[in-house]
Design a protein around this motif. Structure first.
Motif, PDB file in Angstrom:
ATOM      1  N   LYS A  94      62.561  68.908   6.295  1.00 35.34           N
ATOM      2  CA  LYS A  94      62.853  68.890   7.732  1.00 35.34           C
ATOM      3  C   LYS A  94      61.622  69.252   8.557  1.00 35.34           C
ATOM      4  N   GLU A  97      59.523  66.197   8.634  1.00 32.67           N
ATOM      5  CA  GLU A  97      60.176  65.163   9.436  1.00 32.67           C
ATOM      6  C   GLU A  97      60.019  65.418  10.934  1.00 32.67           C
ATOM      7  N   HIS A  98      60.120  66.674  11.342  1.00 32.96           N
ATOM      8  CA  HIS A  98      60.031  67.033  12.758  1.00 32.96           C
ATOM      9  C   HIS A  98      58.595  67.173  13.255  1.00 32.96           C
ATOM     10  N   ASN A  99      57.644  66.957  12.359  1.00 34.92           N
ATOM     11  CA  ASN A  99      56.226  67.068  12.735  1.00 34.92           C
ATOM     12  C   ASN A  99      55.430  65.876  12.222  1.00 34.92           C
ATOM     13  N   ASN A 100      55.950  64.693  12.506  1.00 32.80           N
ATOM     14  CA  ASN A 100      55.258  63.434  12.185  1.00 32.80           C
ATOM     15  C   ASN A 100      54.890  63.320  10.710  1.00 32.80           C
ATOM     16  N   ASN A 101      55.798  63.807   9.839  1.00 37.27           N
ATOM     17  CA  ASN A 101      55.583  63.743   8.387  1.00 37.27           C
ATOM     18  C   ASN A 101      54.250  64.361   7.970  1.00 37.27           C
ATOM     19  N   GLU A 111      55.465  77.487   8.692  1.00 39.33           N
ATOM     20  CA  GLU A 111      56.783  77.182   9.248  1.00 39.33           C
ATOM     21  C   GLU A 111      57.907  77.564   8.278  1.00 39.33           C
TER      22      GLU A 111
END
Length: 329
Positions: A94, A97-101, A111
């Protein structure tokens, strides 16, 4: 198995003793390597429970050769898998995914650490039960700080307010946004529901954004479905999931897919029912709790969903994998 077939098999000594010898060598190997941490348990003493002839002992030995036992090593490995595969990897996915892969390892670790610090892990059951007992090994195997393990009541603050003449419950720590319940076994799911349903309802009422997960070492598919349908759980999963084929005498049983005489499914089922009926008060069924018919045990205890012929010590029965019965009063 009818009497004529039984006599025919017993007359063919070479067939009987060839099968028996192969099964015995397999069980001896298990006893030496996989079951090495068992105490005061010998398969020959267990086989002596079966009084009605060699054909009973042969089919009992066959069941024993198919038994799944989770020792210290296996449990530790599964606890590592639980943390890595069920908890950590989905969170890392996740984050990416939420950080441009992103593939920035330093960023991902930072994180993930922040998310981990907002998580609290709990065992399922009373303090003396196996779900809570596993927390120590879970923390140890995954090198986690003690601060992530608290009692469920510490999630909340309780204060009596005169204005409403009742106790008011509030969320104790705004930094906590993820709660994970850990259990060793989920059979029908009723015990998990009994222990976590109300707590989850309070969590969701006080902090609707808090994710609540239920992770199990070993679980029946039906049990997980039951927990999913009867609680407000967000995510649940197991390291080892048991489908219908693990029910010993079901139509889809993996244990009797390709067997020949003298191994016989119906004969063995009748044998288990015969001996289990007199000794199954703590399972609720001659074939294990909820008729689960399982062949499994953990080093710390045996679920009552397992066939009682393996774990009961009632009426002089010698258990192979003894179950420590829970006493609530």
């Amino acid at each position: 198995m009818d009497i004529s077939l039984q006599k025919k098999i017993m007359m063919d000594d070479s067939l009987f003793f060839n099968v028996y010898s192969k099964l015995e060598h397999k069980v001896i190997a298990f006893r030496k390597d996989i079951w090495s941490d068992l105490r005061d348990t010998e398969y020959r003493s267990w086989l002596d429970n079966f009084k009605d002839g060699d054909i009973e002992r042969l089919n009992a030995l066959y069941l024993l050769s198919k038994f799944v036992y989770f020792g210290h090593l296996e449990i530790n490995t599964m606890l590592q898998s639980m943390y890595r595969d069920l908890y950590k990897y989905p969170i890392v996915a996740k984050i990416r995914e939420h950080n441009n892969n992103t593939l920035n390892d330093k960023f991902i670790k930072k994180e993930f650490h922040a998310h981990l610090m907002s998580t609290r892990f709990f065992g399922v059951g009373e303090p003396s039960e196996s779900g809570v007992h596993l927390l120590y090994y879970f923390r140890q195997q995954n090198n986690l700080p003690e601060s992530l393990f608290i009692n469920t009541h510490e999630l909340f603050t309780y204060k009596y307010q005169d204005s409403v003449k009742q106790e008011v419950i509030t969320w104790s720590d705004p930094t906590i946004n993820h709660v994970v319940f850990i259990d060793d076994f989920c059979g029908g799911g009723t015990q998990a529901i009994r222990y976590i349903k109300k707590t989850i309802e309070i969590i969701k009422d006080l902090n609707s954004n808090c994710e609540v997960d239920y992770f199990v070492l070993v679980a029946n598919e039906a049990g997980l479905d039951n927990v999913r349908e009867n609680t407000q759980i967000d995510k649940l999963d197991a390291v080892f999931i048991l489908d219908e084929s693990f029910k010993c005498f079901s139509e889809k049983s993996r244990y009797y897919a390709n067997v020949d005489d003298p191994i016989n499914k119906e004969f063995t089922k009748g044998m288990c029912e015969k001996y289990g009926k007199e000794r199954s008060k703590d399972a609720g069924s001659a074939m294990g709790y909820s008729d689960n018919q399982l062949l499994l045990s953990f080093f710390h205890n045996t679920p009552n969903n397992t066939l009682p012929i393996f774990w009961t010590d009632a009426k002089g029965w010698y258990p192979m994998f003894k179950r420590e019965i829970k006493r609530y009063k």
